[in-house]
Design a protein around this motif. Structure first.
Motif, PDB file in Angstrom:
ATOM      1  N   MET A 153       0.854  -1.329   0.175  1.00  0.00           N
ATOM      2  CA  MET A 153      -0.011  -0.029  -0.044  1.00  0.00           C
ATOM      3  C   MET A 153       0.792   1.064  -0.083  1.00  0.00           C
ATOM      4  O   MET A 153       0.537   2.244  -0.767  1.00  0.00           O
ATOM      5  CB  MET A 153      -0.875   0.093   1.138  1.00  0.00           C
ATOM      6  N   LEU A 154       1.958   1.247   0.966  1.00  0.00           N
ATOM      7  CA  LEU A 154       2.641   2.405   0.891  1.00  0.00           C
ATOM      8  C   LEU A 154       3.466   2.499  -0.352  1.00  0.00           C
ATOM      9  O   LEU A 154       3.598   3.854  -1.037  1.00  0.00           O
ATOM     10  CB  LEU A 154       3.667   2.003   2.132  1.00  0.00           C
TER      11      LEU A 154
ATOM     12  N   ILE B 175       1.126   4.142  -2.916  1.00  0.00           N
ATOM     13  CA  ILE B 175       0.827   5.663  -2.796  1.00  0.00           C
ATOM     14  C   ILE B 175       2.118   6.232  -3.384  1.00  0.00           C
ATOM     15  O   ILE B 175       1.993   7.348  -3.968  1.00  0.00           O
ATOM     16  CB  ILE B 175       0.619   5.958  -1.307  1.00  0.00           C
TER      17      ILE B 175
ATOM     18  N   THR C 249      -7.875   4.992   5.755  1.00  0.00           N
ATOM     19  CA  THR C 249      -6.632   5.070   4.806  1.00  0.00           C
ATOM     20  C   THR C 249      -6.818   6.154   3.646  1.00  0.00           C
ATOM     21  O   THR C 249      -6.893   5.580   2.422  1.00  0.00           O
ATOM     22  CB  THR C 249      -6.150   3.982   4.108  1.00  0.00           C
ATOM     23  N   PRO C 250      -7.195   7.325   3.784  1.00  0.00           N
ATOM     24  CA  PRO C 250      -7.512   8.091   2.570  1.00  0.00           C
ATOM     25  C   PRO C 250      -6.672   8.157   1.464  1.00  0.00           C
ATOM     26  O   PRO C 250      -6.993   8.132   0.270  1.00  0.00           O
ATOM     27  CB  PRO C 250      -7.310   9.655   3.186  1.00  0.00           C
ATOM     28  N   LEU C 251      -5.164   8.321   1.597  1.00  0.00           N
ATOM     29  CA  LEU C 251      -4.370   8.102   0.466  1.00  0.00           C
ATOM     30  C   LEU C 251      -4.510   6.706  -0.157  1.00  0.00           C
ATOM     31  O   LEU C 251      -4.367   6.478  -1.382  1.00  0.00           O
ATOM     32  CB  LEU C 251      -2.972   8.588   0.673  1.00  0.00           C
ATOM     33  N   GLY C 252      -4.345   5.637   0.636  1.00  0.00           N
ATOM     34  CA  GLY C 252      -4.502   4.429   0.212  1.00  0.00           C
ATOM     35  C   GLY C 252      -5.742   3.996  -0.638  1.00  0.00           C
ATOM     36  O   GLY C 252      -5.469   3.280  -1.747  1.00  0.00           O
ATOM     37  N   SER C 253      -6.808   4.525  -0.196  1.00  0.00           N
ATOM     38  CA  SER C 253      -8.040   4.153  -0.856  1.00  0.00           C
ATOM     39  C   SER C 253      -8.045   5.075  -2.300  1.00  0.00           C
ATOM     40  O   SER C 253      -8.446   4.348  -3.197  1.00  0.00           O
ATOM     41  CB  SER C 253      -9.287   4.613   0.061  1.00  0.00           C
ATOM     42  N   LEU C 254      -7.631   6.305  -2.333  1.00  0.00           N
ATOM     43  CA  LEU C 254      -7.614   7.054  -3.374  1.00  0.00           C
ATOM     44  C   LEU C 254      -6.717   6.451  -4.257  1.00  0.00           C
ATOM     45  O   LEU C 254      -6.836   6.121  -5.677  1.00  0.00           O
ATOM     46  CB  LEU C 254      -7.260   8.451  -3.233  1.00  0.00           C
ATOM     47  N   SER C 255      -5.526   6.047  -3.981  1.00  0.00           N
ATOM     48  CA  SER C 255      -4.598   5.082  -4.858  1.00  0.00           C
ATOM     49  C   SER C 255      -4.887   4.064  -5.382  1.00  0.00           C
ATOM     50  O   SER C 255      -4.793   3.733  -6.522  1.00  0.00           O
ATOM     51  CB  SER C 255      -3.276   5.040  -3.837  1.00  0.00           C
ATOM     52  N   HIS C 256      -5.852   3.330  -4.634  1.00  0.00           N
ATOM     53  CA  HIS C 256      -6.560   2.017  -5.075  1.00  0.00           C
ATOM     54  C   HIS C 256      -7.641   2.234  -6.360  1.00  0.00           C
ATOM     55  O   HIS C 256      -7.245   1.681  -7.470  1.00  0.00           O
ATOM     56  CB  HIS C 256      -7.459   1.583  -4.149  1.00  0.00           C
TER      57      HIS C 256
END
Lengths: 301, 301, 301, 301
Positions: free
Chosen positions: B179-180, B183, B265-272
């Motif tokens: 995930m990291l 992102i 996980t705002p950035l993890g979810s947008l990256s997804h």
């Protein structure tokens, strides 16, 4: 040969240490800051204290400016008692403020009209780097000759003086780095929080990230989870360090620039919004930006 | 003393190299894969080819599984001709698939009922690491004794075998790292694109990031801008490497886990979501995930 | 009593129809636009054609300006041949451009120094509304008296003239509405796409949304899925309508304003980035903003 | 002709009112709920109280289930004392729970094996609609005949019974509507906050939005800013209404579904994360979801 007087405007958290390093390096300074307590101290240490930026420009042909934002820079250069009122030909102004690239470019144009030079030279390395004279300067000088002239001064305050080409490129590099940093810190905070909630030990998780493809400065040097790395702000109640408000400001500069050049920045823009939320929350406002970890973790338990 | 037979199920891009490294290490293998062309090759090289996972379990008490997703793992273990049908007491199954943590924990429970052991041991290091036997194994073994038993096998395939505690912790660490990483790659892509549009040279910008607080693996080792680092997929038309579809899958595992443990996980979810867009776009679907740089940059010029 | 001449600057898609409606209402016009083909037509229809904005201001004490962006407005008012050069005392300038609120406020200040009046009166209702004289004007007039004076003119072009108070409030309302609209359109597009992929009939789904708490203009009046509503751009290949580039511009105004007043807008800012991606993609650039549905749906099938 | 007994399982906030409306409509009920206080009350009012779901299925051939989440539904149908243990042929189970579409489809399959019928019939309209018998039922029945049979019962509890086709389509429609609603509420909150900070009166701004293209249920019927609309939760301290935790749950169902069918939902996924942040914040956890306005507005003043 006696070295000429150097002007220094802006003796805040960063500028104060930088000016002292110039003095340690043997430079005589003429300084200006609105904070009298600070200028008194410099006076005691042998600096000349100017009444206005204009007085600095009348006395020195090498001037550092280290200011908090675009309007401050505009005012110090173009205000009623500003540098432009008295600037001497062939003066070199080195601006280490983090500001809008468009303002840097405009200042350079105004100084050219006065037969003088403006370069942008924003810094990274934090208060620690300012104190230890180990800063990185990202320099937009426009020419190698100007760069070399600036480097003589800047080397007394930093160990890494990078020539990035045209004026404005220093700001571009600074803003890009800080946008990336701002994203990374949130990314590490949400990753660490997720892993800990899934059952991992925080140090074991950091160990994995730091030796894998998730490795970054925000995980291996400035991990936002208290107790993972000792001695940094996240392990000291998020005191000191780089405030959420400053990060929100730097990300707003990045967003302005992105709108200007029409570059999509989905994560940069979401990160900006998150720091803005932190910056207006009494719990987080005055804390180091690693406090985003506290914002994300479950506060009901 | 003759070393016992090792079972190996899943001879794909990663598993194939890993199995060969076990053979180079002197191990005799009994293998299973649906791809006949691949198993024929292993047969030619001296491995026994099993008809079903159950045949592997009947013959070997140490079994590696390296499979693409949770349903495949479920099927290989619990299917009609699955491992559980014939497993011998005291067998150790080591699963290097990247799957839902909940599935790993469930498999461990089912094997315990058979007096056997299941550990999750997902990997990082890519196809290159699989080939060179330099993989990192993130191991959720449940006990030091089990970990040491597994390490004997895993060491033939990797150089970094990390003991993370309870079963499932390997998946947690893998998912967190990816995930990291997911992102970071987008973050670097949007930062590089912004900086280049603001006038910076791509290598100069990467140089600044790599020596500043924006530093990360995605900028200093796998920079997504073609030509910044030679020899990696972004400099070879984004061919090879780690596909956008695989990254979308790993981020969906991270999102499932985040929903499960209720971690924001705002950035993890947008990256997804961004990798999902890439994964359904014919231009980007079959490319290395660094291609997000092409997705973000202006394609009208 | 003969009605006085009205000035009209900016005869584009919106302004052209608006100026014609003033003429239909019996008004004599003096017009300015850079596009000669357009001004020729107005001349043929009886309008006076001015060489410069300054000529308009010399002849008329009621002036409409309908321009594409902040720099255009600045130039028409403060440029070398701008309105301010010749403006007569007690002139009322009504600006229906969608621009930065700070620019509107600055223009009002400059006109006050000339004993004249500037109000912001941005519009909604689209090209259809401009043609049919059914526009909504969101007016920041500063006083009821000024509002009443403006209303006499604006009523010939719209049916809903709303008094919002201080100068700049028209821009605030316009920007707020368009930010909300921009978010809604993406939201409806992703919702419709999800529902259709889950097995729902597109019209049945729209029917549910339109009678439930998900109801909005973007679902019940301008649904972005082709064939749900006939006769609107999404059912005509996304031709005509409101372009992705214009929406990206309006959302950038909203983001500038949000940064200015420090209001967090997570969805507004992400939506801005999405339209920016559309605006730089040759497939979507020249299309109605409902085309975000095509951007989100699976294009590999 | 005497009407047959109706089974009712789940007498919570929604189910309780629905069951009473069936009784008002002349139906005799056999009910089950874990909450004894509630079942005592129904007993006093003439309902039979069952010990287990299985007892309900043994007695009734029309059964309503109104339960909080997928695991509850699984347990009531397939648990040790579940409906499937005693279900009679030709029973019709109508499930008004909001759950994973995959669970609905699985339950329908299990009931078919018992020669019985399962339909999903999730609801909208809130506690008020449940009480007033004005709910909307979104029905996935699989056939018109089954739909007509269900409608006889459902009409006593709602006024809008919509036939959406295959089993699972009810969940799809419900999840889609609630995802759109969840996005809209945040969108309106950030828009209102921005406009108010830019100087607009809150009611004037709502008035503009409600008559323009930004119009939606969350602005014109359930505006999250206190005082814009009287009598709704945002004007009563965000008490009552639809909780942030429930919205976070519904958006997690939407995200599961989106991952399942591989539909990108950038705003849905970001909104999910925002409600998750609210759901774990002691200030916002127990409040109506309109409280996102308080989360976004500046809390330092």
């Amino acid at each position: 040969m006696r070295m000429s007087l150097v002007g220094f405007i802006g003796l805040g958290n960063m500028g104060g240490h930088m000016a002292r390093n110039l003095m340690k390096n043997g430079r005589s300074l003429i300084v200006f800051d609105l904070n009298k307590a600070v200028t008194e101290q410099f006076k005691a240490d042998g600096a000349i204290v100017a009444k206005h930026p204009a007085d600095v420009a009348a006395a020195a042909k090498e001037i550092m400016t280290v200011l908090p934002s675009s309007p401050h820079v505009r005012n110090v250069y173009t205000g009623d008692n500003g540098i432009l009122k008295t600037i001497q030909p062939d003066t070199l102004c080195m601006d280490s403020s983090t500001i809008d690239q468009t303002v840097s470019i405009e200042m350079a144009r105004l100084l050219r009209e006065k037969k003088s030079l403006y370069i942008d030279a924003p810094i990274s390395g934090g208060v620690g780097g300012a104190q230890a004279a180990t800063l990185t300067f990202m320099v937009g000088s426009g020419s190698d000759q100007v760069f070399e002239r600036a480097k003589v001064i800047l080397s007394a305050m930093g160990k890494n003086i990078v020539n990035l080409g045209a004026v404005g490129n220093g700001q571009a590099a600074k803003i890009c780095n800080n946008m990336l940093l701002g994203i990374h810190m949130i990314a590490v905070a949400e990753t660490m929080n997720l892993g800990i909630k899934m059952g991992l030990d925080k140090k074991a998780l950091a160990g994995i990230l730091n030796t894998s493809s998730g490795r970054c400065w925000s995980s291996d040097t400035y991990n936002p989870v208290p107790g993972v790395i000792e001695g940094i702000p996240p392990s000291k109640g998020y005191s000191g360090g780089f405030g959420t408000t400053l990060m929100a400001k730097d990300l707003s500069l990045a967003q302005n620039a992105a709108t200007n050049v029409q570059a999509p920045t989905p994560l940069g823009s979401l990160s900006h919004q998150i720091y803005r939320l932190l910056a207006q929350d009494p719990q987080f406002q005055a804390k180091d930006f690693g406090v985003v970890y506290q914002f994300l973790k479950d506060n009901t338990k």
